[in-house]
Design a protein around this motif. Structure first.
Motif, PDB file in Angstrom:
ATOM      1  N   ASN A 104      41.476  12.109  28.474  1.00 20.24           N
ATOM      2  CA  ASN A 104      40.247  12.207  27.738  1.00 20.24           C
ATOM      3  C   ASN A 104      38.879  12.076  28.942  1.00 20.24           C
ATOM      4  N   VAL A 105      37.770  11.957  28.221  1.00 25.06           N
ATOM      5  CA  VAL A 105      36.878  11.994  29.298  1.00 25.06           C
ATOM      6  C   VAL A 105      36.161  10.603  29.061  1.00 25.06           C
ATOM      7  N   PRO A 106      36.746   9.402  29.726  1.00 20.85           N
ATOM      8  CA  PRO A 106      36.237   8.101  29.339  1.00 20.85           C
ATOM      9  C   PRO A 106      34.720   7.826  29.600  1.00 20.85           C
ATOM     10  N   SER A 107      34.139   8.377  30.602  1.00 23.37           N
ATOM     11  CA  SER A 107      32.929   7.899  30.991  1.00 23.37           C
ATOM     12  C   SER A 107      31.846   8.957  31.320  1.00 23.37           C
ATOM     13  N   TYR A 108      31.892   9.946  30.122  1.00 25.16           N
ATOM     14  CA  TYR A 108      30.938  11.031  30.321  1.00 25.16           C
ATOM     15  C   TYR A 108      29.435  10.613  30.085  1.00 25.16           C
ATOM     16  N   SER A 109      29.441   9.456  29.470  1.00 26.38           N
ATOM     17  CA  SER A 109      27.914   8.925  29.283  1.00 26.38           C
ATOM     18  C   SER A 109      28.091   7.584  28.363  1.00 26.38           C
ATOM     19  N   PRO A 110      28.658   6.522  28.719  1.00 25.27           N
ATOM     20  CA  PRO A 110      28.440   5.044  27.881  1.00 25.27           C
ATOM     21  C   PRO A 110      27.121   4.916  27.616  1.00 25.27           C
ATOM     22  N   ARG A 111      26.240   5.403  28.486  1.00 24.40           N
ATOM     23  CA  ARG A 111      24.580   4.928  28.172  1.00 24.40           C
ATOM     24  C   ARG A 111      24.204   6.151  27.174  1.00 24.40           C
ATOM     25  N   ALA A 112      24.804   6.939  26.854  1.00 22.15           N
ATOM     26  CA  ALA A 112      23.826   7.844  25.702  1.00 22.15           C
ATOM     27  C   ALA A 112      24.232   6.806  24.536  1.00 22.15           C
ATOM     28  N   VAL A 113      25.514   6.557  24.220  1.00 22.42           N
ATOM     29  CA  VAL A 113      25.925   5.860  23.212  1.00 22.42           C
ATOM     30  C   VAL A 113      25.227   4.648  23.048  1.00 22.42           C
ATOM     31  N   ALA A 114      25.071   3.797  24.296  1.00 23.10           N
ATOM     32  CA  ALA A 114      24.419   2.282  24.190  1.00 23.10           C
ATOM     33  C   ALA A 114      23.060   2.383  23.767  1.00 23.10           C
ATOM     34  N   GLU A 115      22.360   3.886  24.355  1.00 23.98           N
ATOM     35  CA  GLU A 115      20.952   3.952  23.969  1.00 23.98           C
ATOM     36  C   GLU A 115      20.829   4.024  22.513  1.00 23.98           C
ATOM     37  N   MET A 116      21.748   4.858  21.941  1.00 27.90           N
ATOM     38  CA  MET A 116      21.771   5.148  20.541  1.00 27.90           C
ATOM     39  C   MET A 116      21.857   3.878  19.609  1.00 27.90           C
ATOM     40  N   THR A 117      22.801   3.010  20.070  1.00 32.53           N
ATOM     41  CA  THR A 117      23.064   1.548  19.646  1.00 32.53           C
ATOM     42  C   THR A 117      21.512   0.985  19.494  1.00 32.53           C
ATOM     43  N   LEU A 118      20.991   0.981  20.708  1.00 28.04           N
ATOM     44  CA  LEU A 118      19.600   0.252  20.535  1.00 28.04           C
ATOM     45  C   LEU A 118      18.488   0.829  19.807  1.00 28.04           C
ATOM     46  N   THR A 119      18.505   2.001  19.609  1.00 26.90           N
ATOM     47  CA  THR A 119      17.827   3.032  18.610  1.00 26.90           C
ATOM     48  C   THR A 119      18.000   2.259  17.343  1.00 26.90           C
ATOM     49  N   HIS A 120      19.222   2.137  16.797  1.00 34.86           N
ATOM     50  CA  HIS A 120      19.675   1.838  15.556  1.00 34.86           C
ATOM     51  C   HIS A 120      19.151   0.168  15.340  1.00 34.86           C
ATOM     52  N   ALA A 121      19.442  -0.285  16.535  1.00 28.54           N
ATOM     53  CA  ALA A 121      18.937  -1.829  16.446  1.00 28.54           C
ATOM     54  C   ALA A 121      17.530  -2.010  16.317  1.00 28.54           C
ATOM     55  N   MET A 122      16.747  -1.211  17.160  1.00 26.28           N
ATOM     56  CA  MET A 122      15.313  -1.423  16.897  1.00 26.28           C
ATOM     57  C   MET A 122      14.824  -1.018  15.571  1.00 26.28           C
ATOM     58  N   ASN A 123      15.398   0.089  15.072  1.00 27.43           N
ATOM     59  CA  ASN A 123      15.199   0.451  13.821  1.00 27.43           C
ATOM     60  C   ASN A 123      15.159  -0.389  12.696  1.00 27.43           C
ATOM     61  N   LEU A 124      16.359  -1.299  12.717  1.00 31.99           N
ATOM     62  CA  LEU A 124      16.389  -2.302  11.943  1.00 31.99           C
ATOM     63  C   LEU A 124      15.786  -3.343  12.150  1.00 31.99           C
ATOM     64  N   ILE A 125      15.904  -3.763  13.079  1.00 30.51           N
ATOM     65  CA  ILE A 125      14.949  -5.115  13.364  1.00 30.51           C
ATOM     66  C   ILE A 125      13.416  -5.064  13.126  1.00 30.51           C
ATOM     67  N   ARG A 126      12.720  -3.799  13.289  1.00 32.21           N
ATOM     68  CA  ARG A 126      11.665  -3.691  13.093  1.00 32.21           C
ATOM     69  C   ARG A 126      11.101  -3.091  11.469  1.00 32.21           C
ATOM     70  N   HIS A 127      12.500  -2.897  10.947  1.00 32.99           N
ATOM     71  CA  HIS A 127      12.094  -2.491   9.437  1.00 32.99           C
ATOM     72  C   HIS A 127      11.620  -1.118   9.240  1.00 32.99           C
ATOM     73  N   ILE A 128      12.034  -0.346  10.548  1.00 35.36           N
ATOM     74  CA  ILE A 128      11.455   1.086  10.507  1.00 35.36           C
ATOM     75  C   ILE A 128      11.744   2.065   9.179  1.00 35.36           C
ATOM     76  N   PRO A 129      12.942   2.125   8.576  1.00 40.14           N
ATOM     77  CA  PRO A 129      13.194   2.887   7.476  1.00 40.14           C
ATOM     78  C   PRO A 129      12.323   2.433   6.144  1.00 40.14           C
ATOM     79  N   GLN A 130      12.291   0.857   6.137  1.00 40.39           N
ATOM     80  CA  GLN A 130      11.532   0.526   5.023  1.00 40.39           C
ATOM     81  C   GLN A 130      10.030   0.812   5.100  1.00 40.39           C
TER      82      GLN A 130
END
Ligand SMILES: NC(=O)C1=CN([C@@H]2O[C@H](COP(=O)(O)OP(=O)(O)OC[C@H]3O[C@@H](n4cnc5c(N)ncnc54)[C@H](O)[C@@H]3O)[C@@H](O)[C@H]2O)C=CC1
Ligand SMILES: O=C(O)C(=O)[C@H](O)COP(=O)(O)O
Length: 339
Positions: A104-130
């Motif tokens: 497999n390609v284990p480390s093509y970019s853990p950062r990419a997924v981690a940054e998207m996780t942060l994006t989800h987190a910030m959207n939820l924390i700051r109630h952006i969808p609402q």
């Protein structure tokens, strides 16, 4: 005329991957690289005949039986190179039984997924969808949507591997109150990033819970009714790992009944029914539960794109072709996973 020494077939090359296959091929003039846009299954495995190496990436399972792996073996193929980090599309047992090494390609970019996780987190924390929903309705009242700050939040990471540890690093750097981690194999290198603890402790105490395990038989529906029931009713839940890790009906129920406060979902069980396809102009999609989530204003959705950055896609394609070439040239790729 070029005398090609090795022949590689790459299955299911998506439009956005093509340029990197072409680039790799130009860098390796002594290798013939052919590619197609179809998945590797029982009815397409015959295309592999005559090739030395196979590269593929797909979200559906290769097959439920072992015939496909046997056919590859019978064609004289000894490896399968995945262009993804997750290996759940492949039956590693059948591959091994049929003499196929899998990479497999284990480390093509853990950062990419981690940054998207942060994006989800910030959207939820700051109630952006609402807020977005209110703005679309010309409603600019802010009542009820006051946020917490990261320094007041306990983050719980389930699966502290390459991606989970990168998520931990980000939240640590942002000053989270605590970063809790749970893993079936604790890693001394990550002890300064997470306080290792039990899943129960995370369910009970985390304000933000994020999933980063791989998918396996054991991890199927790891998060369901019982687990959501143990979470705080203010908890925010994120899944950027694999859909089947979470029982979607239980997730919808937890959101509908207020057992948790919000969810960020990049991956969902049965996502192949809709992702990477367009239903523009149609009034229904063939995954009704996704429509339910779409209609909830405390849910942030992305269509399995946590990995989808230029850096990541280039690495996935080129690294998997490097691995294929190594394996078919009698060398051992460092990314073998079924030995
Ligand atoms: N949404 C997206 O675009 C992407 C999703 N992924 C998914 O993320 C997964 C994780 O990726 P990596 O961090 O690179 O893998 P990794 O193998 O480095 O880390 C996974 C960690 O989960 C732990 N784990 C497994 N089962 C567990 C359980 N039941 N409880 C606690 N810990 C458990 C493992 O011990 C390991 O430390 C991939 O397997 C893939 O399924 C990966 C890339 C992109
Ligand atoms: O690398 C992974 O694992 C991913 O999840 C990426 O999205 C890409 O792979 P597929 O899920 O599309 O196989």
């Amino acid at each position: 005329m070029v005398d090609f020494l090795k022949k590689i077939l790459a299955y299911n090359i998506l439009d956005y991957e093509r340029e990197f296959v072409v680039e790799w091929a130009a860098e390796h003039p002594d290798v013939q690289v052919d590619f197609n846009s179809i998945e590797l299954h029982d009815d397409t495995v015959h295309l592999a005949e005559g090739y030395d190496g196979i590269d593929y990436r797909q979200r559906s399972q290769l097959t439920d039986g072992s015939d496909l792996y046997k056919k590859l073996h019978d064609y004289g193929i000894h490896q399968l190179a995945l262009r993804s980090a997750g290996v759940d599309s492949c039956n590693l047992k059948y591959a091994k039984e049929n003499g196929l090494t899998v990479t497999n390609v284990p480390s093509y970019s853990p950062r990419a997924v981690a940054e998207m996780t942060l994006t989800h987190a910030m959207n939820l924390i700051r109630h952006i969808p609402q807020f977005q929903k209110r703005i679309r309705q010309n409603d600019y009242v802010v009542n009820g949507l006051r946020s917490k700050e990261i320094s007041n939040l306990t983050v719980g990471i389930i699966g502290v591997g390459r991606i989970g540890s990168t998520v931990a690093k980000i939240f640590k750097a942002l000053g989270a109150k605590r970063v809790l981690g749970n893993d079936i194999k604790e890693n001394d290198d990550f002890r300064d990033l997470v306080d290792y603890t039990t899943k129960e402790d995370i369910y009970k105490n985390a304000d933000l819970i994020t999933m980063h395990t791989y998918m396996s038989d054991q991890n199927y529906h790891m998060i369901g009714k019982d687990q959501f029931g143990k979470m705080k009713n203010t908890a925010l839940f994120i899944n950027c790992s694999r859909g089947p890790i979470v029982d979607t009906d239980a997730l919808v129920n937890a959101l509908e009944t207020g057992q948790i406060a919000g969810a960020g979902i990049d991956v969902i069980q049965d996502e192949t029914k809709i992702f990477n396809q367009s239903f523009v102009g149609e009034d229904k999609i063939p995954l009704p539960v996704y429509t339910k989530l779409m209609n909830m204003d405390n849910v942030f959705l992305t269509p399995h794109v946590a990995f989808y950055t230029d850096h990541a896609v280039k690495n996935m394609v080129k690294q998997s072709l490097d691995d294929t070439l190594m394996e078919i040239s009698g060398k051992e790729s460092p990314h073998r996973i079924n030995v």
